[in-house]
Design an enzyme around this catalytic site. Structure first.
Site, PDB file in Angstrom:
ATOM      1  N   TYR A  57       0.785  -1.029   0.029  1.00 30.73           N
ATOM      2  CA  TYR A  57       0.023   0.030  -0.030  1.00 30.73           C
ATOM      3  C   TYR A  57       0.900   1.193  -0.147  1.00 30.73           C
ATOM      4  O   TYR A  57       0.776   2.016  -0.749  1.00 30.73           O
ATOM      5  CB  TYR A  57      -0.740   0.032   1.215  1.00 30.73           C
ATOM      6  CG  TYR A  57      -2.022   1.078   1.350  1.00 30.73           C
ATOM      7  CD1 TYR A  57      -2.909   1.063   0.315  1.00 30.73           C
ATOM      8  CD2 TYR A  57      -1.803   1.930   2.500  1.00 30.73           C
ATOM      9  CE1 TYR A  57      -3.824   2.102   0.602  1.00 30.73           C
ATOM     10  CE2 TYR A  57      -2.810   2.933   2.573  1.00 30.73           C
ATOM     11  CZ  TYR A  57      -3.898   3.028   1.567  1.00 30.73           C
ATOM     12  OH  TYR A  57      -4.790   4.309   1.890  1.00 30.73           O
ATOM     13  N   LYS A  96       1.220   4.168  -2.988  1.00 28.82           N
ATOM     14  CA  LYS A  96       0.682   5.428  -2.945  1.00 28.82           C
ATOM     15  C   LYS A  96       2.020   6.412  -3.122  1.00 28.82           C
ATOM     16  O   LYS A  96       1.663   7.485  -3.598  1.00 28.82           O
ATOM     17  CB  LYS A  96       0.188   5.455  -1.610  1.00 28.82           C
ATOM     18  CG  LYS A  96      -1.159   4.901  -1.395  1.00 28.82           C
ATOM     19  CD  LYS A  96      -2.135   5.449  -2.175  1.00 28.82           C
ATOM     20  CE  LYS A  96      -3.535   4.945  -1.841  1.00 28.82           C
ATOM     21  NZ  LYS A  96      -4.693   5.355  -3.047  1.00 28.82           N
ATOM     22  N   ARG A 139     -10.111  -2.402  10.525  1.00 31.51           N
ATOM     23  CA  ARG A 139      -9.641  -1.217  11.185  1.00 31.51           C
ATOM     24  C   ARG A 139     -10.175  -0.934  12.544  1.00 31.51           C
ATOM     25  O   ARG A 139     -11.507  -1.521  12.763  1.00 31.51           O
ATOM     26  CB  ARG A 139     -10.170   0.088  10.209  1.00 31.51           C
ATOM     27  CG  ARG A 139      -9.009   0.443   9.259  1.00 31.51           C
ATOM     28  CD  ARG A 139      -9.379   1.261   8.105  1.00 31.51           C
ATOM     29  NE  ARG A 139     -10.498   0.832   7.373  1.00 31.51           N
ATOM     30  CZ  ARG A 139     -10.846   1.661   6.171  1.00 31.51           C
ATOM     31  NH1 ARG A 139     -10.487   2.973   6.022  1.00 31.51           N
ATOM     32  NH2 ARG A 139     -11.945   1.428   5.621  1.00 31.51           N
TER      33      ARG A 139
HETATM   34  N1  UDP Z   1      -6.162  -1.787  16.326  1.00 31.47           N
HETATM   35  C1  UDP Z   1      -6.640  -2.375  17.364  1.00 31.47           C
HETATM   36  N2  UDP Z   1      -7.353  -3.304  17.478  1.00 31.47           N
HETATM   37  C2  UDP Z   1      -8.254  -3.849  16.303  1.00 31.47           C
HETATM   38  C3  UDP Z   1      -7.615  -2.980  14.880  1.00 31.47           C
HETATM   39  C4  UDP Z   1      -6.601  -2.180  15.068  1.00 31.47           C
HETATM   40  O1  UDP Z   1      -5.736  -2.352  18.472  1.00 31.47           O
HETATM   41  O2  UDP Z   1      -8.895  -4.382  16.568  1.00 31.47           O
HETATM   42  C5  UDP Z   1      -4.884  -0.709  16.214  1.00 31.47           C
HETATM   43  C6  UDP Z   1      -3.884  -1.019  15.066  1.00 31.47           C
HETATM   44  O3  UDP Z   1      -3.000  -1.821  15.623  1.00 31.47           O
HETATM   45  C7  UDP Z   1      -3.401   0.320  14.729  1.00 31.47           C
HETATM   46  C8  UDP Z   1      -4.552   1.272  15.295  1.00 31.47           C
HETATM   47  O4  UDP Z   1      -5.583   0.437  16.141  1.00 31.47           O
HETATM   48  O5  UDP Z   1      -2.389   0.832  15.846  1.00 31.47           O
HETATM   49  C9  UDP Z   1      -5.319   1.914  13.961  1.00 31.47           C
HETATM   50  O6  UDP Z   1      -5.560   0.715  13.132  1.00 31.47           O
HETATM   51  P1  UDP Z   1      -6.176   0.711  11.765  1.00 31.47           P
HETATM   52  O7  UDP Z   1      -6.105  -0.422  11.256  1.00 31.47           O
HETATM   53  O8  UDP Z   1      -7.440   1.408  12.198  1.00 31.47           O
HETATM   54  O9  UDP Z   1      -5.453   1.795  10.687  1.00 31.47           O
HETATM   55  P2  UDP Z   1      -4.084   2.275  10.650  1.00 31.47           P
HETATM   56  O10 UDP Z   1      -3.133   1.377  11.401  1.00 31.47           O
HETATM   57  O11 UDP Z   1      -3.853   1.891   9.233  1.00 31.47           O
HETATM   58  O12 UDP Z   1      -3.599   3.471  10.932  1.00 31.47           O
END
Ligand code: UDP
Length: 329
Positions: free
Chosen positions: A148, A152, A189
């Protein structure tokens, strides 16, 4: 006078569908294009009766043909959650690279202005905080997020090349974590994960120790920033996001309060290369576009929770809405 025509790729997705709504509201004629791998027609069902709305079922990684005039192109087609990149890594790379190339070619042929959806993921696991547009990032090219992040980053590079070499009118928005109605409940997410768990009566899963931070922007604010950037004359990348930063542990507590769930919080392993901190520096958006977010997390979360509560029960228990196997080619 005929309405201006806008092509929105990823138009059936979370952000794309909100962009379709906004451009219809602003009086444009809108074409939504989507291959429906991660997009969902339910997000745009309400627009099909509208005389200024069309839908093309197409994969933009293949040659894109749109008959007639086009004034603006918004390239928002892409898987956008860590779970999706793991399931469809090749498609993620292709839509950001080949897809962007096709759409830049289309923009050139139509003399249209194009905005491409980039991401805070170009900063990787950032060593500069908050992240300004001048920061070059800290990305593991061969890690799970590399497909990803690098797609990007390539997307930004080819967009800038079309701008400088062909004089194309281009805009680049770097989108930070965004939430709101129409997020996929099962995309992994953090917000849909926590709310889904609360609604199903499951424990909330925090990855790692919950000290990692994110900054969550409500979708209407984001769409407004994108609209203003597209209408501006600024071709360099601009961060759009909400600088209000929170640890994932505190965020879980906010969701517990919001939903009133009696379940506990459990701690699981932190995924590889999960950024430790993330907060947009939005000085550029403020000064160049006169934009800043207006919706507080409390307000935005309430609206989003109401949306998830209104979904049919079977959606709540759908772990995965389709098989992704055929897309990894
Ligand atoms: N996360 C979490 N529990 C979940 C899903 C995600 O603690 O069930 C955490 C993940 O490890 C990250 C943060 O939440 O640190 C945001 O994750 P997301 O996948 O929403 O987006 P990104 O990491 O791309 O910002």
């Amino acid at each position: 006078m005929a309405k201006k025509r806008v092509l929105i790729t990823g138009g059936a997705g979370f952000l794309g569908s909100h962009l379709c709504d906004r451009f219809i509201k602003e009086g444009y004629s809108v074409i939504a294009m989507d291959n429906l791998i991660t997009g969902d027609l339910r997000n745009i069902e309400h627009l099909f009766k509208h005389p200024d709305f069309e839908f093309y079922h197409h994969d933009v990684s293949k040659f894109v043909h749109v008959p007639g005039e086009l004034h603006y192109i918004l390239h928002f087609a892409s898987p956008a959650s860590p779970i999706d990149y793991l399931k469809i890594p090749i498609q993620t790379l292709k839509v950001g690279s080949l897809g962007t190339h096709n759409l830049l070619g289309l923009a050139k042929a139509k003399k249209a202005r194009i905005i491409i959806a980039s991401t805070s993921e170009v900063y990787g696991d950032p060593t500069v905080h908050p992240q300004t547009e001048e920061y070059y990032g800290n990305v593991n090219t061969v890690g799970p997020r590399g497909v990803y992040d690098e797609a990007k980053r390539f997307q930004e590079a080819i967009t800038m090349a079309y701008h400088t070499f062909h004089g194309l009118e281009t805009r680049i928005v770097r989108i930070f974590n965004t939430y709101g109605p129409r997020m996929r409940l099962n995309d992994g997410r953090v917000l849909p994960a926590f709310i889904g768990q609360a609604l199903r009566g499951e424990d909330l899963t925090i990855f790692g120790d919950g000290t990692q931070t994110r900054s969550f922007c409500y979708v209407d604010d984001l769409v407004d920033g994108i609209y203003k950037l597209l209408m501006s004359d600024y071709a360099q990348p601009v961060n759009i996001g909400n600088p209000s930063e929170i640890t994932i542990g505190d965020f879980a507590e906010e969701i517990v309060k919001l939903t009133g769930t009696k379940q506990k919080v459990v701690y699981l392993d932190l995924p590889k290369d999960d950024p430790k901190q993330r907060q947009p520096d939005i000085t550029k958006a403020k000064t160049i576009l006169g934009w800043e977010p207006k919706v507080s997390r409390a307000e935005g979360l309430k609206i989003t929770y109401e949306y998830f509560k209104s979904l049919p029960k079977e959606v709540l228990y759908q772990r995965d809405h389709k098989s992704f196997d055929s897309y990894n080619k």
